[in-house]
Design a protein around this motif. Structure first.
Motif, PDB file in Angstrom:
ATOM      1  N   GLY A   9       0.809  -1.147   0.013  1.00  0.00           N
ATOM      2  CA  GLY A   9      -0.073  -0.225   0.020  1.00  0.00           C
ATOM      3  C   GLY A   9       0.893   1.256  -0.033  1.00  0.00           C
ATOM      4  N   SER A  11       1.207   3.568  -2.394  1.00  0.00           N
ATOM      5  CA  SER A  11       0.986   4.654  -3.430  1.00  0.00           C
ATOM      6  C   SER A  11       0.588   5.813  -2.746  1.00  0.00           C
ATOM      7  CB  SER A  11      -0.122   4.320  -4.465  1.00  0.00           C
ATOM      8  OG  SER A  11      -1.304   4.128  -3.660  1.00  0.00           O
ATOM      9  N   ILE A  14       0.922   6.432   4.864  1.00  0.00           N
ATOM     10  CA  ILE A  14       1.874   5.740   5.617  1.00  0.00           C
ATOM     11  C   ILE A  14       2.941   4.951   5.113  1.00  0.00           C
ATOM     12  CG2 ILE A  14       2.092   4.182   7.704  1.00  0.00           C
ATOM     13  CD1 ILE A  14      -0.710   5.035   8.615  1.00  0.00           C
ATOM     14  N   ALA A 114      -1.277  -1.932   3.880  1.00  0.00           N
ATOM     15  CA  ALA A 114      -2.646  -1.602   2.986  1.00  0.00           C
ATOM     16  C   ALA A 114      -3.829  -1.623   3.899  1.00  0.00           C
ATOM     17  CB  ALA A 114      -2.443  -2.592   1.830  1.00  0.00           C
ATOM     18  N   THR A 136      -9.641  -6.850   2.236  1.00  0.00           N
ATOM     19  CA  THR A 136      -8.332  -5.890   2.336  1.00  0.00           C
ATOM     20  C   THR A 136      -7.800  -5.974   3.748  1.00  0.00           C
ATOM     21  OG1 THR A 136      -9.484  -4.753   0.742  1.00  0.00           O
ATOM     22  CG2 THR A 136      -7.206  -3.875   1.673  1.00  0.00           C
ATOM     23  N   ILE A 163       0.434  -2.583  10.422  1.00  0.00           N
ATOM     24  CA  ILE A 163      -0.076  -1.205  10.607  1.00  0.00           C
ATOM     25  C   ILE A 163      -1.510  -1.509  10.935  1.00  0.00           C
ATOM     26  CG2 ILE A 163      -0.581   1.210   9.901  1.00  0.00           C
ATOM     27  CD1 ILE A 163       2.466   0.263   9.849  1.00  0.00           C
ATOM     28  N   SER A 164      -1.719  -1.499  12.220  1.00  0.00           N
ATOM     29  CA  SER A 164      -3.085  -2.014  12.722  1.00  0.00           C
ATOM     30  C   SER A 164      -3.833  -0.633  13.140  1.00  0.00           C
ATOM     31  CB  SER A 164      -2.857  -2.687  14.271  1.00  0.00           C
ATOM     32  OG  SER A 164      -4.214  -2.898  14.542  1.00  0.00           O
ATOM     33  N   TYR A 178     -14.914  -1.362  10.334  1.00  0.00           N
ATOM     34  CA  TYR A 178     -13.450  -0.963  10.452  1.00  0.00           C
ATOM     35  C   TYR A 178     -12.869  -1.576  11.654  1.00  0.00           C
ATOM     36  CZ  TYR A 178      -9.038   1.461  10.251  1.00  0.00           C
ATOM     37  OH  TYR A 178      -7.624   1.772  10.447  1.00  0.00           O
ATOM     38  N   GLY A 209      -3.300   6.267  15.979  1.00  0.00           N
ATOM     39  CA  GLY A 209      -4.417   7.026  16.453  1.00  0.00           C
ATOM     40  C   GLY A 209      -4.864   7.583  15.204  1.00  0.00           C
ATOM     41  N   THR A 213      -3.996  11.492   6.457  1.00  0.00           N
ATOM     42  CA  THR A 213      -3.647  10.891   4.895  1.00  0.00           C
ATOM     43  C   THR A 213      -4.976  10.835   4.198  1.00  0.00           C
ATOM     44  OG1 THR A 213      -4.265   8.557   5.545  1.00  0.00           O
ATOM     45  CG2 THR A 213      -2.077   9.312   6.062  1.00  0.00           C
ATOM     46  N   GLU A 214      -4.926  10.421   2.830  1.00  0.00           N
ATOM     47  CA  GLU A 214      -5.939  10.251   2.098  1.00  0.00           C
ATOM     48  C   GLU A 214      -7.277   9.517   2.708  1.00  0.00           C
ATOM     49  OE1 GLU A 214      -5.231   8.425  -1.752  1.00  0.00           O
ATOM     50  OE2 GLU A 214      -3.603  10.170  -2.194  1.00  0.00           O
ATOM     51  N   LYS A 218     -10.948   9.799   2.311  1.00  0.00           N
ATOM     52  CA  LYS A 218     -11.777   8.691   1.293  1.00  0.00           C
ATOM     53  C   LYS A 218     -13.194   8.341   2.384  1.00  0.00           C
ATOM     54  CE  LYS A 218      -7.836   6.605  -0.434  1.00  0.00           C
ATOM     55  NZ  LYS A 218      -6.872   5.533  -0.214  1.00  0.00           N
ATOM     56  N   PHE A 251      -9.229  14.750  14.271  1.00  0.00           N
ATOM     57  CA  PHE A 251      -7.900  14.833  13.062  1.00  0.00           C
ATOM     58  C   PHE A 251      -7.207  15.930  13.165  1.00  0.00           C
ATOM     59  CE2 PHE A 251     -10.107  10.966  11.523  1.00  0.00           C
ATOM     60  CZ  PHE A 251      -8.888  10.296  10.955  1.00  0.00           C
TER      61      PHE A 251
HETATM   62  P1  NAD Z   1      -4.081   5.594   2.648  1.00  0.00           P
HETATM   63  O1  NAD Z   1      -5.482   5.482   1.958  1.00  0.00           O
HETATM   64  O2  NAD Z   1      -3.290   6.871   2.289  1.00  0.00           O
HETATM   65  O3  NAD Z   1      -3.328   4.281   2.311  1.00  0.00           O
HETATM   66  C1  NAD Z   1      -3.685   3.278   2.339  1.00  0.00           C
HETATM   67  C2  NAD Z   1      -3.112   2.293   0.981  1.00  0.00           C
HETATM   68  O4  NAD Z   1      -3.482   1.103   0.837  1.00  0.00           O
HETATM   69  C3  NAD Z   1      -3.428   3.046  -0.399  1.00  0.00           C
HETATM   70  O5  NAD Z   1      -2.176   3.422  -0.885  1.00  0.00           O
HETATM   71  C4  NAD Z   1      -4.256   1.944  -0.938  1.00  0.00           C
HETATM   72  O6  NAD Z   1      -4.152   2.189  -2.436  1.00  0.00           O
HETATM   73  C5  NAD Z   1      -3.555   0.747  -0.457  1.00  0.00           C
HETATM   74  N1  NAD Z   1      -4.802  -0.263  -0.675  1.00  0.00           N
HETATM   75  C6  NAD Z   1      -5.920  -0.399  -0.482  1.00  0.00           C
HETATM   76  N2  NAD Z   1      -6.323  -1.737  -0.959  1.00  0.00           N
HETATM   77  C7  NAD Z   1      -5.452  -2.585  -1.415  1.00  0.00           C
HETATM   78  C8  NAD Z   1      -5.173  -3.527  -1.934  1.00  0.00           C
HETATM   79  N3  NAD Z   1      -6.031  -4.443  -2.072  1.00  0.00           N
HETATM   80  N4  NAD Z   1      -3.867  -4.134  -2.412  1.00  0.00           N
HETATM   81  C9  NAD Z   1      -2.800  -3.116  -2.159  1.00  0.00           C
HETATM   82  N5  NAD Z   1      -2.801  -2.023  -1.494  1.00  0.00           N
HETATM   83  C10 NAD Z   1      -4.131  -1.600  -1.291  1.00  0.00           C
HETATM   84  O7  NAD Z   1      -4.347   5.645   4.300  1.00  0.00           O
HETATM   85  P2  NAD Z   1      -3.140   5.308   5.442  1.00  0.00           P
HETATM   86  O8  NAD Z   1      -3.775   6.149   6.452  1.00  0.00           O
HETATM   87  O9  NAD Z   1      -1.870   5.450   4.991  1.00  0.00           O
HETATM   88  O10 NAD Z   1      -3.413   3.803   5.790  1.00  0.00           O
HETATM   89  C11 NAD Z   1      -2.375   2.797   5.810  1.00  0.00           C
HETATM   90  C12 NAD Z   1      -2.626   1.812   7.053  1.00  0.00           C
HETATM   91  O11 NAD Z   1      -2.911   2.757   8.160  1.00  0.00           O
HETATM   92  C13 NAD Z   1      -4.074   1.293   6.860  1.00  0.00           C
HETATM   93  O12 NAD Z   1      -4.123  -0.235   7.112  1.00  0.00           O
HETATM   94  C14 NAD Z   1      -4.991   1.929   7.781  1.00  0.00           C
HETATM   95  O13 NAD Z   1      -6.000   1.214   8.396  1.00  0.00           O
HETATM   96  C15 NAD Z   1      -4.075   2.235   8.966  1.00  0.00           C
HETATM   97  N6  NAD Z   1      -4.374   3.422   9.823  1.00  0.00           N
HETATM   98  C16 NAD Z   1      -4.630   4.643   9.312  1.00  0.00           C
HETATM   99  C17 NAD Z   1      -5.042   5.589  10.118  1.00  0.00           C
HETATM  100  C18 NAD Z   1      -5.605   6.913   9.788  1.00  0.00           C
HETATM  101  O14 NAD Z   1      -6.103   7.704  10.548  1.00  0.00           O
HETATM  102  N7  NAD Z   1      -5.154   7.283   8.344  1.00  0.00           N
HETATM  103  C19 NAD Z   1      -4.944   5.306  11.557  1.00  0.00           C
HETATM  104  C20 NAD Z   1      -4.749   4.164  12.104  1.00  0.00           C
HETATM  105  C21 NAD Z   1      -4.378   3.016  11.087  1.00  0.00           C
END
Ligand code: NAD
Length: 342
Positions: A9, A11, A14, A114, A136, A163-164, A178, A209, A213-214, A218, A251
């Protein structure tokens, strides 16, 4: 020895920040070299002579057509210490093809990053969307581990970093599905960690927490498109007014950057004895501890009920105060930097 790290993940968010952080690591703990001499990666760095090739940071993504942001952020690291490969965590074939393309299928550190989000009243979400999220966030991890763990066990070494989320420990209103997916991730890892240890394979859960990010955008986009006629007006109102407004404040006040999470994850990766759990945001630690303080769950449900429905004005005020303090601290930092202080 330098480590080969595979991250999913990458693109955005994180994954992108972590891939760049590791590939541009000044201590070269994750450096890949394509053989022969390499020009300097950092200003003032001495060019290196011919050396045997070292494994790179493998940044994977579902759609390599979306690699522009990562390539731009990686700069000169791309093609030298960072390689971009296709990997869809929902497709076993794609995971296998990616691993088969790595010499000896050798991955020292797997970072399962991801993931997708979902927030809103349960009645407004389709079962298909919930299953896709589980596919996913939970089965994506299971597929990766099934493919990587046997190699790590055979080599008697490796580290699986997941990354939980803080929502893997504590559910939050309107994040039912979620949070369930992250609880599943936590239960899976908690069960597996002891067997893995027997083979000298470490498992670590990174529990952020809110992160800016995107992901957040989303979730709000989906919320805009949701059909609220499928729930009762009171629930729709609580979600669209109370929840969404508070969530944006949370946030803005407590959110970390993806770069912060990359630093935390790096600390977990480089630890001599990697922790099983690592929370990145101290503000959430007391919240996650409530259920352990009272096994009946009353303390936790009561605290959250009051926070959401009784003291939401106090919550908003506190969040605003935190935001102001953060803004002031940022200004002080910028001022100090301008004056030449480190
Ligand atoms: P993000 O949307 O920027 O990144 C998630 C990435 O996962 C994207 O690049 C997306 O294209 C990729 N992805 C989705 N489905 C996929 C698949 N089938 N195969 C490969 N890649 C796939 O968001 P983020 O915040 O960077 O999220 C990363 C991780 O952090 C996630 O597991 C999310 O649950 C976790 N997280 C995020 C937050 C937050 O607030 N943003 C908080 C706690 C945990």
């Amino acid at each position: 020895a330098p480590k080969t790290v595979l991250i999913t993940g990458c693109s955005s968010g994180i994954g992108l920040a972590l891939a760049v952080r590791l590939a541009r690591d000044k201590q070269r703990r994750f450096r890949g070299e394509r053989g022969g001499g390499t020009p300097p990666l950092f200003p003032g760095e001495t060019p290196r002579g011919a050396e045997p090739p070292l494994p790179p940071v493998i940044a994977t993504m579902r759609n390599v057509g979306r690699s522009g942001a990562l390539a731009a952020a990686a700069g000169p690291a791309l093609g030298r210490t960072l390689e971009i490969k296709q990997l869809d965590v929902c497709d076993e074939g794609s995971i296998r093809a990616c691993l088969d393309s790595i010499p000896g299928r050798h991955v020292d550190v797997l970072v399962s990053n991801a993931g997708v989000g979902m927030a809103g009243p349960l009645e407004c979400q389709s079962l298909a969307a919930m299953q896709s999220l589980m596919d996913t966030n939970f089965f994506g991890l299971v597929r990766l581990v099934k493919e990587v763990l046997p190699d790590m066990k055979r080599r008697r070494g490796g580290h699986i970093v997941v990354i939980s989320s803080i929502m893997g420990l504590q559910g939050i209103v309107f994040n039912d599905v979620y949070a369930a997916s992250k609880f599943a991730v936590e239960g899976f890892c908690e069960s597996l960690v002891v067997q893995a240890l027997r083979f000298n394979v470490a498992i670590s859960l990174v529990e952020p927490g809110p992160v800016m990010t995107e992901f957040e955008a989303k979730v709000y986009e989906e919320a805009k498109r949701a059909d609220y006629s499928r729930t009762d007006p009171e629930t729709a109102d609580i979600f669209t007014n109370l929840y969404l407004r508070n969530s944006k404040d949370v946030f803005a006040s407590l959110g970390q950057t993806p770069e912060d999470i990359a630093e935390h994850t790096l600390r977990v990766i480089e630890a001599a004895r990697p922790p099983f759990r690592h929370q990145t945001n101290a503000a959430y630690t007391p919240m996650a501890a409530l259920k352990h303080a009272d096994p009946s769950g009353a303390l936790m449900t009561d605290a959250f009920y009051k926070l959401v429905f009784k003291y939401d004005a106090v919550l908003r005020l506190s969040l605003r105060a935190i935001r102001l303090l953060r803004w002031k601290a940022q200004k002080v930092k910028e001022g100090a930097r301008l004056l030449g202080f480190k």
